[in-house]
Structure formats: structure tokens, C-alpha cells
Design a protein around this motif. Structure first.
Motif, short mmCIF file in Angstrom:
data_model
loop_
_atom_site.label_atom_id
_atom_site.label_comp_id
_atom_site.label_asym_id
_atom_site.label_seq_id
_atom_site.Cartn_x
_atom_site.Cartn_y
_atom_site.Cartn_z
N GLY A 170 -24.31 -29.04 49.38
CA GLY A 170 -23.14 -29.86 49.11
C GLY A 170 -23.40 -31.20 48.46
O GLY A 170 -22.46 -31.89 48.08
N GLY A 171 -24.66 -31.58 48.32
CA GLY A 171 -24.96 -32.87 47.71
C GLY A 171 -25.11 -32.77 46.21
O GLY A 171 -24.83 -31.75 45.58
N THR A 172 -25.57 -33.86 45.61
CA THR A 172 -25.85 -33.87 44.19
C THR A 172 -27.03 -32.96 43.89
O THR A 172 -28.05 -33.01 44.59
N ALA A 173 -26.89 -32.11 42.87
CA ALA A 173 -27.96 -31.16 42.56
C ALA A 173 -29.22 -31.89 42.15
O ALA A 173 -29.18 -32.81 41.31
N ALA A 174 -30.33 -31.51 42.72
CA ALA A 174 -31.61 -32.14 42.40
C ALA A 174 -32.01 -31.80 40.97
O ALA A 174 -31.84 -30.67 40.51
N THR A 175 -32.52 -32.79 40.26
CA THR A 175 -33.06 -32.56 38.92
C THR A 175 -34.57 -32.47 39.01
O THR A 175 -35.17 -32.68 40.07
N ALA A 176 -35.21 -32.16 37.89
CA ALA A 176 -36.66 -32.00 37.86
C ALA A 176 -37.34 -33.26 38.37
O ALA A 176 -37.04 -34.38 37.92
N GLY A 177 -38.21 -33.09 39.33
CA GLY A 177 -38.97 -34.22 39.87
C GLY A 177 -38.31 -34.93 41.03
O GLY A 177 -38.95 -35.78 41.68
N GLN A 178 -37.04 -34.63 41.30
CA GLN A 178 -36.35 -35.28 42.41
C GLN A 178 -36.69 -34.60 43.73
O GLN A 178 -36.87 -33.38 43.79
N THR A 179 -36.75 -35.39 44.79
CA THR A 179 -36.99 -34.88 46.13
C THR A 179 -35.67 -34.75 46.86
O THR A 179 -34.84 -35.68 46.83
N SER A 180 -35.46 -33.65 47.50
CA SER A 180 -34.22 -33.43 48.23
C SER A 180 -34.13 -34.38 49.42
O SER A 180 -35.14 -34.78 50.00
N SER A 181 -32.90 -34.72 49.78
CA SER A 181 -32.66 -35.59 50.94
C SER A 181 -32.91 -34.82 52.22
O SER A 181 -32.97 -33.59 52.25
N ALA A 182 -33.04 -35.55 53.31
CA ALA A 182 -33.21 -34.92 54.61
C ALA A 182 -31.98 -34.11 54.96
O ALA A 182 -30.87 -34.42 54.50
N PRO A 183 -32.12 -33.06 55.74
CA PRO A 183 -30.96 -32.24 56.11
C PRO A 183 -29.84 -33.08 56.71
O PRO A 183 -30.07 -33.96 57.53
N GLY A 184 -28.60 -32.80 56.28
CA GLY A 184 -27.45 -33.47 56.84
C GLY A 184 -27.26 -34.90 56.38
O GLY A 184 -26.56 -35.67 57.06
N THR A 185 -27.83 -35.29 55.25
CA THR A 185 -27.66 -36.65 54.72
C THR A 185 -26.40 -36.71 53.88
O THR A 185 -26.34 -36.11 52.80
N PRO A 186 -25.34 -37.41 54.30
CA PRO A 186 -24.11 -37.47 53.51
C PRO A 186 -24.37 -38.08 52.13
O PRO A 186 -25.07 -39.08 52.00
N GLY A 187 -23.83 -37.42 51.09
CA GLY A 187 -24.03 -37.90 49.74
C GLY A 187 -25.44 -37.74 49.24
O GLY A 187 -25.84 -38.39 48.27
N GLY A 188 -26.21 -36.87 49.86
CA GLY A 188 -27.61 -36.72 49.52
C GLY A 188 -27.85 -35.83 48.32
O GLY A 188 -26.93 -35.42 47.61
N ILE A 189 -29.12 -35.55 48.09
CA ILE A 189 -29.55 -34.69 46.99
C ILE A 189 -29.89 -33.33 47.57
O ILE A 189 -30.70 -33.22 48.49
N SER A 190 -29.27 -32.29 47.02
CA SER A 190 -29.46 -30.93 47.53
C SER A 190 -30.30 -30.10 46.57
O SER A 190 -30.11 -30.18 45.36
N PRO A 191 -31.21 -29.30 47.09
CA PRO A 191 -31.96 -28.39 46.22
C PRO A 191 -31.05 -27.27 45.73
O PRO A 191 -30.08 -26.90 46.39
N SER A 192 -31.38 -26.73 44.54
CA SER A 192 -30.59 -25.61 44.02
C SER A 192 -30.85 -24.34 44.80
O SER A 192 -30.00 -23.44 44.86
#
Length: 849
Positions: free
Chosen positions: A703-725
Motif C-alpha cells: 500500500g505504500g509508494t512503490a520502491a524504485t531501483a536502489g530504494q530500501t523498503s520501509s519497515a512493515p506497517g509504516t504509514p506512508g512508507g515504501i513498499s516492495p513490488s
């Protein structure tokens, strides 16, 4: 609540059938030799000593046909559990879902009849929404006829003599290849002596069930049998939205059989059956919420508050729901079969010809709430299948073999409709960056008013046209070399061809009836209007025509040795496969709206299976103990992948790199005297994804912002976080599988008299335990179901002439448990569930004559 067909009508039909057959029985003289032959074929002996079952008439060895010939269960060198018809009746195990409580290696989950998963040892079918484009890994056979639709497992058993649960690959002995196992159901056959049986039950929740069967001769060479079953019960969940009880039981089934036996070397059985269900089903209840990676104003609590929505209860075992869309689980299954057995020379030739149909008429609430978000979700289907199987069996002192050919065609046609309602825009669309963080409102300063305008999504409708044409053909066989009287070597083979051709087409229209498209048909330019894009994101138009075809060769080798006449050891290796499949629920689109057709088909599963076991009887045959150890490695395991969007796709199939299931199973039964018998079956199953790097992410990573190349996903359950595809779930457990499971039962009786009749007073108990298991394709902290134990009691009186009356209590301690937890679409964090049955109780009267 729908009005079910009254049981009195069923009893009336049974009485008419009984009078017709009984009149013929007295008018005809029967052939004693034919009667003896039929009795030998019809294992109608209650529940003989076995790994599963307690009852009154457990006296003779169980005769099974697992290897396409008659032999005792203890002689079969494979893992097999047998449940007798008497035990099925007395424990209320009237469908495969209930059978799970008696055989711990079966895993059964169902959100409705179509979306049913049936597994053995943790494998068999992808867990989640059903896709018509793949094969079942667990085969269901009734009197040698293959049932391709797992929906058939939700129907009542009809006049069953016994059920054999075979574990492990069965492709060298059975018509349709099955990698996980087979459920072989044998119904009671027509007899050349008149007989009948009737059963009636009543209980709380307005439970009513009747069963009846009559059998007898129509002439010296023709016998007939007619059976029926009807079940109705009030729902277990109360819908406050319309004041009805949902998740009812409303089943009705008929089976008729004609047996023609002109001489000692020919037997022809013509059978027909029809079953229907029409309950108001299937609703869910609120269970919990869990934090996802969507912004807080897009998670469940804020979305619900913004529309003033409050769930009727946060305690799921209040059994309250408020789903506002129509619920229906209309289900019809039936067909006709012709089985011919002909003793030709030294062996037996068997031909099984069958046609079957399945009609599915559902309606669901796909948003799981009382808000008009998804107001219509239904995908009615119609299936026709034709099967033809030939087998030749030969037995001698030196060797035996089975050689068979199997042909199968199937067509499935589905017409789906999905529609979004007036609350869809505010629930599904982002209201814009000008809305304060943590708010789901549309305030006056919002620059993006999409979410505030119900017309954006309200009335948007998708029409689905889904088609499958499926063809399969095979040659199979197994050879047994009797090296000595004690040592037998059994190699087997299978050559298989499969072809699947499909169509998935979804046409989408807005609330005014205008088509929703990616490209302007006049200019050829992409349509970039934000309202159209919003509609496409939630109901995506698409057309694909996936295909698959392939040849497969598989084989197995079994070596078994009788250490003593009462101890059999065996070892099996099987190289098996599960046919490839096609995606018929849609596939993801790329950025330009083009379907990713490369995932339209999935590869076959490649299976390596290893098993060793020992079967023993002792105490002069009064006790049985069996032990099995197994390991199954599967490459290209067929799994369900979700896109994470609400309605973009309903989940599509993909291949996980490798899966492994291994474990140990033990079975024990004892009957020291006519006054007591008991059984216990246990399983330890360690089933996991060895490697699955492109798996769907659990809700806490969605549900978060889709991770781009080189980005690290946020910790589980982080509101507004970065999600892996996608997620790597290698090493995690397979869904639906308890590491530990146990079934047990015991019954004792004493001689006595009741109302002047000699008989037995008896007391019985049966129960089962399942340890914690995952209820999501990718394990999530929010969807593990805690372990639970269910205990059932029965007490009654029976006579030797077939009268039986008993009271029963099921789930006697009113254990709170879930059969299934589901993640609501859209990564809002809503978790809903299907609670298991509460305590039920009632009275059953049976009579055999």
C-alpha cells in the motif's frame, strides 16, 4: 433467508421409491449367486477395523479399491485412510469439509463453494481465489468417476459406503493425474435382495437433515438403488443490514443406479445424480485491523470515520455482519455415468464413461463492509465435462498389472459483472495532498476533488467474459512383480497430454454507460483524463487469450515386503507432475495499459516424492498401527499472486521456484472386544516455500509508494512508507497447513433393553486438533489462525435389526475458532473472517431394513 425444500417432501419421495422397488422385489425371484457377487462388491459393512472409524458393525476387514482391485486396507503399500459410511453418518461428517475433522492430513478451506481449497499434506491447489485455468492436485472420484470441480466437495455425501483418502501422487493408477492424492468415494451399490435405510436428524439452529435409500431387484438380472439427502440449517451469522441469518445450509441431492448383471462375467452400472445448494451465503465478520504502508488517511480507521461507518461489532464471535450487497451461493452439480466390468480371459476390462455439469450462481460483497463500495460482484459459471476411462486388470501368482487410458474434455463459460457504488470514490481514491495528514475527509481546500465526487466511480461497471476449453489424454499403468511370496516390486508410468485454451475479456463502462478505455479509438492517442484513469485503476479493461499445451512423462516405483503375515513395509519414489495452466482472472497491465501476456500461462509443477511406511496388525488382528514418513519436493509450484489493487485483477497464477513438504503420519485403531473400540490418527507436516522470490507481499508491506531501483523498503506497517513490488518469502510456511494435527475417537457400549427391545446403550466421542496455521498466500502477522481443538459426543441405543437413536453434541465446548481469515482488498488493513460453527446439538434416528 430462503425457504428450503421441506424434509417431509424428501421423505415422501423416499416412500414412493421404496414402494416401487419393494413391489418389484416381491414380484421377482432372485439369483442367489448374483446376490453373493453383489454383496462382495458392495463393502457395506459399516466401519471395520481401520485407522479411522468407530461404530457398531466394525467386524470385517475393510475392502478397498485404491489400487483398482479389491484388497484389504492393510495390504495396500501406500498411505491410505479409510472412513466407513457408518462413522460418517454418526459423526455428522456429511461433506469433505467435515471429513477434514476425521483425517488430519486433509486441509480444507472455503469462502464459498467455488473459492474452495482442498489440499493433502499442504499441497494440491493455490490458496485463495479460485482460477479455472489450473488443475486440482487432489482428485475426487465417486464410483470411479472423476469430479474436476472442487465445488463438489461442499455437497452432502450421498449413500456412501466408504471413503478412501490416498496420500501422495496417484497418476499411475487413476484417470486424471493428481500430485497430492485422491479422495476415492464408494457409494452403496444396488443389491439383488431388498434393503433400505432411512435417517432423520433435528437440532438447534433449525437443523434438519434426512437421508434415505432403497435397493432391490427389478428382475433376475437388474437391480436398482435410489438415494436422497436433504440438509437445511439456519445461518450462523446475523446480518444487521437486512435482518437475515446468512451462511445457511440448504442442500438437496439425489442418486439413482441401475445394475445389469446377466451372467458371471459382465456387470453394467448406470448411475445418475443431481445435487443443488441455494443458501444465502457467504458473509464474513470483522476480525481486526493491521497497519499497512498506506498513508494513515487511506487506512481503514480513517476511511471508515470519514464516512461515519461503524462495524456492528469488533468481536467476531458476536457473529454480526452488515454486508450490504446480495449474497448467494447457488450451486448445482450432477451427471450420468456408465461403468462396464467384463471378465475377459485372465483379467478384467473396465470402461467408465461419464458426463458431468456444474452451474455456479454466486453473489458476493467484495468490500466486506456495510458501505456501498462494491455493490455487485458475481461471476456465474457453467461447466460441462466428459470423461472416458479404460482399464485392464490382471492378477496371477507371479505378477499383476493395471493398464489404462483416460480422455477428458472440459468447457467452462463464465459471465461476470462487477459494479462500484456511491461510497467507492471516497474509499478507493486518494483525496489529494491538500487534505491534512491523518484525515480522510475532502475539506474545502482539497485541490484534487476526485475522492469527493461520488460520480467518478459510482456506477462504473465491468462485464467479464471468461472461457476455458480443456483437453487431457493419458496412458498409465502399474506392474507388480511378485519376486517372492513376501517381496513385490511395482513400477508404474504415465504419459500425459494437456491442452488449455482460454479467453479473458473485461469491458468497463462508467456510470453514464461510456466505455472506459486506454486509447482513444478515433485518434489512437492515450486517454489521460484523470477520471478515466481513476476508473481504469479500479476496474481495468483487458482482453487476453492465453494458451498452454504440453506432453509429460512420469513414473513411480514401489517396493514392499511382508516381514511377517501381519507386518508390511514399503518404500515409494514418484516422479510426477501437475499440468501447466492459464490465467483466467486477468493479468497485470504495464504502464501503457497493455496486458502482460507473458504471465498468461504457468509452467507445470515438477514433483519428486519419497515415502516409506510400515503397516502392522497385532493382537490377533484386533489392533492396527501404521506409520508413514514422506517428503515431496516441487519445482515451479503453482501459487496465487495478488496485484494489491482493489479490482485491477482478482489474483493471478504464477510459479514459485521451489516448495517442500515433509512429515510423519501415524494411525492406530483397536477393538479389544465388542464392547469397546478406539482410533487415533496424527500428522506432523512441515510445508514451506523453499524459494519464492517474486511472491505477493503481506498487507503489512503493501500500500505504500512503490520502491524504485536502489530504494530500501520501509519497515512493515509504516504509514506512508515504501513498499516492495514483490516479496521474498523463501523459508516461510505454506498457507492452510498446521504443523501438528490429530483426530481421535472412541466408543463403548453395554447390553440392555429399551422399550422391550434388546440392544446396546453406547457412548462415543470423537475430536480433532489443529495447531496454528497461516491463512494468507504470503504469511502475515495479521492472518495466522490460532490452534484449536474440537470435541464431539454422542450417546444412544441401537438394536441388531438396524434401529439406532442417538443424541449428539458437536463442538461441545463451544470453541471459538476461524476456518479462514481474509485480507480485504486495497491494503486498508481490514481483516475479516469466517468463524467456525458454534456448539450444535440434536437427535438422530436411523433405521435399516
Amino acid at each position: 433467508m430462503r425457504t428450503p425444500i421441506l424434509p417431509t417432501r424428501i421423505l415422501l419421495l423416499a416412500g414412493v421409491a421404496a414402494s416401487v422397488i419393494s413391489t418389484s422385489a416381491f414380484a421377482q425371484q432372485t439369483d442367489p449367486e448374483a446376490e453373493q457377487d453383489i454383496a462382495a462388491q458392495s463393502p457395506d459393512v459399516g466401519d471395520p477395523p481401520s485407522s479411522v472409524g468407530t461404530g457398531a458393525r466394525d467386524e470385517d476387514a475393510i475392502i478397498v479399491t485404491a489400487r483398482r482391485r479389491q484388497e484389504t486396507a492393510q495390504e495396500v503399500p501406500l498411505a491410505i485412510s479409510v472412513v466407513g459410511g457408518e462413522h460418517i453418518d454418526n459423526t455428522g461428517a456429511f461433506n469433505v469439509g467435515r471429513l477434514q475433522q476425521l483425517t488430519p492430513t486433509i486441509q480444507y478451506t472455503s469462502s464459498n463453494p467455488r473459492n474452495t481449497t482442498l489440499q493433502i499434506r499442504g499441497i494440491g491447489a493455490p490458496f485463495g481465489l479460485t482460477n479455472d485455468g489450473f488443475d486440482q492436485g487432489v482428485g475426487i472420484y465417486v464410483d470411479d468417476i472423476y469430479y474436476s470441480r472442487v465445488a463438489s466437495s461442499t455437497f452432502d455425501f450421498l449413500d456412501v459406503a466408504q471413503i478412501e483418502v490416498l496420500r501422495g501422487p496417484q497418476g499411475t493408477l487413476y484417470g486424471k493425474n493428481t500430485t497430492a492424492g485422491a479422495i476415492n468415494i464408494t457409494s452403496r451399490q444396488p443389491t439383488f435382495t431388498f434393503e433400505g435405510r432411512a435417517e432423520a436428524s433435528i437440532g438447534n439452529l433449525d437443523f434438519k437433515q434426512v437421508k434415505a435409500a432403497v435397493s432391490g431387484p427389478l428382475s433376475d438380472t437388474i437391480a436398482a438403488r435410489f438415494a436422497l439427502s436433504g440438509t437445511s440449517r439456519r445461518g450462523t451469522i446475523y446480518n444487521v443490514a437486512n435482518g437475515s441469518w446468512v451462511n445457511e445450509q440448504d442442500n438437496l441431492g439425489f442418486r439413482g443406479q441401475l445394475l445389469y448383471k446377466p451372467g458371471g462375467n459382465l456387470e453394467v452400472l448406470l448411475s445418475g445424480d443431481y445435487s443443488r445448494q441455494n443458501p444465502e451465503c457467504c458473509g464474513t465478520v470483522f476480525v481486526r485491523t493491521g497497519a499497512t504502508q498506506r498513508p494513515l488517511n487511506r487506512q481503514y480507521a480513517a476511511l471508515a470515520a470519514a464516512q461515519g461507518y461503524v462495524t456492528p461489532s469488533t468481536n467476531p464471535f458476536d457473529r454480526l455482519t452488515d454486508v450490504d450487497a446480495e449474497l448467494s451461493a447457488g450451486n448445482k452439480i450432477g451427471g450420468v455415468g456408465l461403468r462396464v466390468k467384463w471378465d475377459v480371459g485372465p483379467g478384467t476390462l473396465t470402461s467408465v464413461t461419464a458426463w458431468r455439469f456444474w452451474d455456479w450462481k454466486p453473489a458476493n460483497d467484495r468490500d466486506f463492509t456495510g458501505l456501498p463500495i462494491t455493490t455487485l460482484s458475481q461471476n456465474p459459471s457453467q461447466q460441462n465435462q466428459y470423461t472416458q476411462e479404460f482399464r485392464y486388470n490382471y492378477e496371477s501368482r507371479a505378477f499383476d498389472f493395471v493398464l489404462g487410458a483416460f480422455g477428458y474434455t472440459q468447457t467452462v463459460r463464465t459471465q461476470g459483472t462487477e459494479q462500484l457504488g456511491s461510497a467507492a470514490s471516497r474509499w478507493l481514491l486518494n483525496p489529494g495532498s491538500s487534505v491534512p495528514a491523518g484525515s480522510a475527509g475532502c475539506g474545502p481546500s482539497a485541490s484534487n476533488q476526485l475522492a469527493c465526487d461520488p460520480k467518478v466511480l459510482a456506477g462504473t461497471t465491468a462485464y467479464n467474459d471468461i472461457r476455458l476449453d480443456n483437453t487431457s489424454a493419458a496412458l498409465f499403468g502399474q506392474f507388480g512383480w511378485h519376486v517372492t511370496d513376501k517381496l513385490i516390486i511395482q513400477p508404474g508410468f504415465r504419459v500425459n497430454y494437456d491442452k488449455k485454451e482460454g479467453l479473458y475479456e473485461r469491458l468497463v463502462f462508467d456510470g453514464q454507460g461510456n466505455p472506459v478505455l486506454f486509447v482513444n479509438p478515433v485518434t489512437g492517442l492515450p486517454i489521460t483524463d484523470i477520471r478515466t484513469a481513476a476508473r481504469r485503476d479500479n476496474l481495468t479493461p483487458q482482453r487476453i487469450e492465453p494458451t498452454f499445451s504440453d506432453w509429460n512423462f512420469s513414473y513411480d516405483l514401489n517396493v514392499n515386503y511382508k516381514i511377517t503375515p501381519d507386518v508390511l513395509v514399503y518404500a515409494t519414489y514418484a516422479k510426477s507432475f501437475k499440468p501447466g495452466g492459464i490465467n483466467l482472472n486477468g493479468v497485470p497491465n504495464d504502464a501503457a495499459g497493455n496486458p502482460q501476456t507473458q504471465v498468461g500461462a504457468i509452467r507445470p509443477e515438477s514433483v519428486n516424492h519419497y515415502e516409506v511406511g510400515v503397516k502392522s496388525s497385532f493382537w490377533n488382528g484386533l489392533a492396527i498401527a501404521n506409520l508413514t514418513a514422506f517428503r515431496t519436493d516441487i519445482a515451479d509450484f503453482q501459487a496465487l499472486v495478488n496485484s494489491g489493487a482493489v479490482s485491477t485483477t482478482r489474483g493471478y497464477l504464477a510459479n514459485a521456484e521451489k516448495v517442500r513438504t515433509q512429515g510423519v503420519e501415524a494411525e492406530f485403531s483397536i477393538r479389544p472386544s465388542d464392547r469397546f473400540n478406539a482410533y487415533a490418527s496424527g500428522a506432523y507436516t512441515d510445508a514451506k516455500y523453499v524459494k519464492f522470490t517474486g511472491a505477493p507481499c503481506p498487507p503489512e508491506l503493501s500500500g505504500g509508494t512503490a520502491a524504485t531501483a536502489g530504494q530500501t523498503s520501509s519497515a512493515p506497517g509504516t504509514p506512508g512508507g515504501i513498499s516492495p513490488s514483490s516479496c521474498d518469502i523463501s523459508g516461510q510456511v505454506l498457507p492452510g497447513v498446521s504443523k501438528w494435527s490429530l483426530s481421535y475417537g472412541a466408543e463403548g457400549n453395554v447390553q440392555g433393553r429399551l422399550f422391550g427391545q434388546e440392544g446396546q446403550f453406547y457412548l462415543g466421542v470423537d475430536g480433532n486438533y489443529r495447531s496454528r496455521f497461516s491463512s494468507n498466500p504470503s504469511p502475515s502477522a495479521y492472518t495466522f489462525i490460532d490452534g484449536y481443538a474440537l470435541t464431539n459426543f454422542r450417546a444412544g441405543f441401537r438394536t441388531d435389526d438396524g434401529f439406532n437413536v442417538f443424541g449428539w453434541v458437536r463442538n461441545a465446548f463451544d470453541t471459538h475458532y476461524f476456518e479462514l481469515l481474509q485480507v480485504a482488498p486495497g491494503s486498508t488493513g481490514l481483516i475479516v473472517g469466517n468463524p467456525g460453527d458454534p456448539r450444535t446439538y440434536g437427535l438422530t434416528i436411523q433405521k435399516q431394513f
